[in-house]
Write a protein that holds these residues in place. Structure first.
Motif, mmCIF file in Angstrom:
data_model
loop_
_atom_site.group_PDB
_atom_site.id
_atom_site.type_symbol
_atom_site.label_atom_id
_atom_site.label_comp_id
_atom_site.label_asym_id
_atom_site.label_seq_id
_atom_site.Cartn_x
_atom_site.Cartn_y
_atom_site.Cartn_z
ATOM 1 N N TYR A 186 -47.369 -39.095 -50.070
ATOM 2 C CA TYR A 186 -47.474 -41.389 -49.629
ATOM 3 C C TYR A 186 -47.379 -41.010 -48.212
ATOM 4 N N PHE A 187 -48.352 -41.399 -47.464
ATOM 5 C CA PHE A 187 -48.237 -41.001 -45.726
ATOM 6 C C PHE A 187 -48.583 -42.698 -44.755
ATOM 7 N N ALA A 188 -48.539 -43.805 -45.856
ATOM 8 C CA ALA A 188 -49.279 -45.284 -45.160
ATOM 9 C C ALA A 188 -47.980 -45.116 -44.499
ATOM 10 N N ASP A 189 -46.499 -44.910 -45.081
ATOM 11 C CA ASP A 189 -45.531 -45.915 -44.081
ATOM 12 C C ASP A 189 -45.165 -45.378 -42.668
ATOM 13 N N ARG A 190 -45.918 -44.114 -42.562
ATOM 14 C CA ARG A 190 -45.550 -42.942 -41.419
ATOM 15 C C ARG A 190 -46.247 -43.540 -40.413
ATOM 16 N N ASP A 191 -45.143 -44.147 -39.166
ATOM 17 C CA ASP A 191 -46.053 -44.154 -38.032
ATOM 18 C C ASP A 191 -45.959 -42.880 -36.648
ATOM 19 N N GLU A 192 -46.500 -42.151 -37.676
ATOM 20 C CA GLU A 192 -46.787 -40.289 -37.045
ATOM 21 C C GLU A 192 -47.910 -39.909 -37.115
ATOM 22 N N PRO A 193 -48.963 -39.770 -36.732
ATOM 23 C CA PRO A 193 -50.421 -39.089 -36.671
ATOM 24 C C PRO A 193 -50.013 -38.398 -37.593
ATOM 25 N N HIS A 253 -61.300 -48.364 -46.820
ATOM 26 C CA HIS A 253 -60.566 -48.393 -46.005
ATOM 27 C C HIS A 253 -59.363 -48.006 -46.378
ATOM 28 N N PHE A 254 -58.549 -46.976 -44.963
ATOM 29 C CA PHE A 254 -57.393 -47.049 -45.293
ATOM 30 C C PHE A 254 -55.976 -47.946 -45.195
ATOM 31 N N TYR A 255 -56.622 -49.036 -44.659
ATOM 32 C CA TYR A 255 -56.082 -49.924 -44.351
ATOM 33 C C TYR A 255 -56.417 -51.343 -44.498
ATOM 34 N N LEU A 256 -55.686 -52.529 -45.048
ATOM 35 C CA LEU A 256 -56.519 -53.883 -45.508
ATOM 36 C C LEU A 256 -56.803 -54.278 -44.147
ATOM 37 N N PRO A 257 -58.132 -54.546 -44.095
ATOM 38 C CA PRO A 257 -58.525 -55.760 -43.425
ATOM 39 C C PRO A 257 -57.932 -57.398 -43.523
ATOM 40 N N VAL A 285 -44.310 -45.131 -55.015
ATOM 41 C CA VAL A 285 -45.795 -45.181 -55.731
ATOM 42 C C VAL A 285 -45.356 -46.662 -55.815
ATOM 43 N N GLY A 286 -44.957 -47.863 -54.530
ATOM 44 C CA GLY A 286 -45.363 -48.728 -55.020
ATOM 45 C C GLY A 286 -46.037 -49.732 -54.288
ATOM 46 N N GLN A 287 -45.952 -50.769 -53.634
ATOM 47 C CA GLN A 287 -46.794 -51.939 -53.484
ATOM 48 C C GLN A 287 -48.010 -50.993 -52.028
ATOM 49 N N GLY A 288 -46.920 -50.762 -51.411
ATOM 50 C CA GLY A 288 -48.138 -49.738 -50.492
ATOM 51 C C GLY A 288 -47.478 -49.985 -49.120
ATOM 52 N N ALA A 289 -47.827 -49.735 -47.847
ATOM 53 C CA ALA A 289 -47.888 -49.787 -46.366
ATOM 54 C C ALA A 289 -49.391 -50.982 -46.382
ATOM 55 N N TYR A 290 -49.559 -51.137 -47.482
ATOM 56 C CA TYR A 290 -51.906 -50.834 -46.561
ATOM 57 C C TYR A 290 -52.233 -51.580 -46.033
ATOM 58 N N VAL A 291 -51.333 -52.304 -46.377
ATOM 59 C CA VAL A 291 -51.465 -54.163 -45.772
ATOM 60 C C VAL A 291 -50.895 -54.490 -44.122
ATOM 61 N N ASP A 292 -49.324 -54.590 -44.639
ATOM 62 C CA ASP A 292 -48.167 -54.451 -43.118
ATOM 63 C C ASP A 292 -47.624 -53.341 -42.417
ATOM 64 N N GLY A 293 -48.121 -52.285 -43.218
ATOM 65 C CA GLY A 293 -47.691 -51.061 -42.821
ATOM 66 C C GLY A 293 -47.939 -50.470 -40.849
ATOM 67 N N PRO A 294 -47.700 -49.413 -39.974
ATOM 68 C CA PRO A 294 -48.016 -49.038 -38.978
ATOM 69 C C PRO A 294 -49.711 -48.941 -38.488
ATOM 70 N N GLY A 301 -55.431 -36.809 -48.605
ATOM 71 C CA GLY A 301 -55.689 -36.480 -49.824
ATOM 72 C C GLY A 301 -55.324 -37.704 -50.213
ATOM 73 N N ALA A 302 -55.138 -38.653 -49.646
ATOM 74 C CA ALA A 302 -54.151 -39.619 -51.013
ATOM 75 C C ALA A 302 -54.284 -41.039 -50.240
ATOM 76 N N GLY A 303 -54.852 -41.389 -48.998
ATOM 77 C CA GLY A 303 -54.766 -42.840 -48.214
ATOM 78 C C GLY A 303 -55.543 -43.820 -48.859
ATOM 79 N N LEU A 304 -57.279 -43.505 -49.648
ATOM 80 C CA LEU A 304 -57.666 -44.366 -49.162
ATOM 81 C C LEU A 304 -57.773 -45.990 -50.358
ATOM 82 N N LEU A 305 -58.307 -46.943 -49.524
ATOM 83 C CA LEU A 305 -58.355 -48.559 -50.748
ATOM 84 C C LEU A 305 -59.900 -48.201 -51.092
#
Length: 425
Positions: A186-193, A253-257, A285-294, A301-305
């Motif tokens: 899981y990478f979506a919550d990372r504030d790191e490129p 998308h990687f992050y949800l509009p 493995v939860g709801q993820g930072a796809y909406v309000d994450g960084p 490898g695993a980031g798309l919606l």
């Protein structure tokens, strides 16, 4: 298209699907099942089986697409997008597709080869200097491990085939991977490129020497960073420009509009007490930072919606030999290379299957023991989604749901059996 349904509850479900405001599969040609060699009556069995999982509390909801000969003959939403609110699942619901991202990013790498920007035989270190020298953790018989230099450089092809030796940080040197904060997927919550994460990963001991074995892990995340380095574009921009826009994949998308928040399906976990809503953002493995994450890290490898329709368009392009609706993404020969087994006998995978450049590939139907065809290719995602393409049958299947863990649910097997039993030509 709606299958004939004998049960009143299923008839009600079908009516709901007909009147619900969805974009369904309007971007793909549709056909009556019989027009593409499928039995509508036999497809009713699939509808009944999927609805039974919902009624029995095994699944909150799901979307299934079956396309044959380039036309969608079955597109159904089942159950609910969110149990707590009671929102019904819609055909255009958006799902976390996790490792289904891998096939798309692998396609991006092959585009760069077609552009003349790289060769998949190249060492990764040519483009990502952190990989010029890597190490391997070798277990000691008495316990613990030694760190030794890799016997050779990691190549792009090894990343595409998961034979680089890179795991998800669960190998002999898992303590070092845990300390580095690089484990799981899981990478979506990372504030790191992602490039910074991958450069740190390169310094950690791998599980095996490059080319020694099939090891599932961060291989395609490394490829995402490689795409950025070679193309000079952020991964999201590259995929949008080279794959999503040409294929009309409007909901990937990687992050949800912001305007699509209400279409994101909720993640549930199978527990002894029934389905339980998975934890909120920040949990792997939860709801993820796809909406309000960084919105900083793009996990190749695993980031798309995505939606079932969008993913079916991508797969139909592959089945068509790299082209869809007059837009050519890949050459036919590149598709052939991607969907051919590249593993050696020593790089063991699964019975009856090999692995290509981003996809598993069926080589022996009997050894695998499941309905299908030689040459079939596909994969799936951690949230219990799956897909496959069967060129022999001109078949594309996409099944999206949000369940982790699934705890032995047999829906994937039933899905496959009930689709193949509906072929009548």
């Amino acid at each position: 298209m709606t299958a004939r349904l004998a049960h009143p509850l299923l008839a009600t479900l079908a009516l709901t699907l007909l009147v619900a405001p969805t974009r369904a599969s309007e971007d793909l040609p549709t056909a009556a099942p019989e027009a593409v060699g499928l039995s509508e009556t036999r497809l009713d069995r699939l509808t009944e089986a999927m609805q039974a999982y919902v009624d029995g509390g095994d699944l909150a909801g799901a979307v299934v697409i079956v396309a044959r000969q380039g036309r969608v003959a079955y597109h159904h939403a089942f159950g609910q997008q969110d149990l707590e609110s009671g929102a019904s699942m819609q055909n255009d619901a958006i799902f976390r597709i996790a490792s289904q991202t891998k096939a798309i990013v692998s396609t991006g790498v092959m585009l760069l080869q077609e552009d003349g920007k790289l060769l998949i035989s190249d060492p990764v270190g040519r483009y990502l200097p952190a990989f010029e020298r890597t190490t391997v953790a070798q277990r000691r018989e008495a316990g613990g491990y030694d760190v030794v230099e890799s016997r050779g450089p990691v190549t792009i092809r090894q990343l595409l085939t998961h034979t680089s030796g890179v795991s998800y940080g669960n190998g002999p040197a898992s303590d070092q991977w845990e300390e580095a904060g690089i484990q799981g997927w899981y990478f979506a919550d990372r504030d790191e490129p992602v490039r910074a994460t991958i450069d740190r990963l390169a310094a950690l001991p791998f599980d095996t020497h490059p080319g020694a074995a099939w090891v599932y892990g961060y291989n395609t995340d490394i490829l995402g960073a490689l795409i950025e380095a070679v193309s000079g574009m952020p991964l999201d921009e590259f995929l949008q420009t080279r794959i999503f826009d040409p294929l009309g994949m409007e909901d990937t998308h990687f992050y949800l509009p912001d305007g699509k928040r209400d279409r994101l399906a909720t993640v549930y976990s199978a527990t002894p007490g029934g389905l339980k809503r998975a934890p909120d953002p920040g949990h792997m493995v939860g709801q993820g930072a796809y909406v309000d994450g960084p919105r900083t890290s793009f996990s190749g490898g695993a980031g798309l919606l995505s939606t079932a329709t969008d993913y079916a368009r991508f797969l139909q392009m592959m089945l068509n030999g790299g082209e869809l609706d007059g837009s050519r993404v890949l050459s036919r020969k590149t598709v052939e290379l991607m969907t051919t087994n590249h593993l050696t006998p020593e790089q063991t995978f699964r019975a009856g299957q090999g692995f290509g450049l981003g996809f598993s590939v069926v080589e022996d139907v009997g050894a695998r023991g499941l309905p299908g065809s030689v040459g079939e290719y596909g994969w799936g995602g951690a949230y219990h989604s799956t897909y496959w393409v069967d060129p022999a049958e001109e078949l594309v299947v996409v099944y999206l749901t949000q369940l982790i863990p699934a705890r032995g649910l047999d829906d994937h097997g039933k899905l496959r059996a009930l689709i193949y039993q509906a072929i009548e030509d």
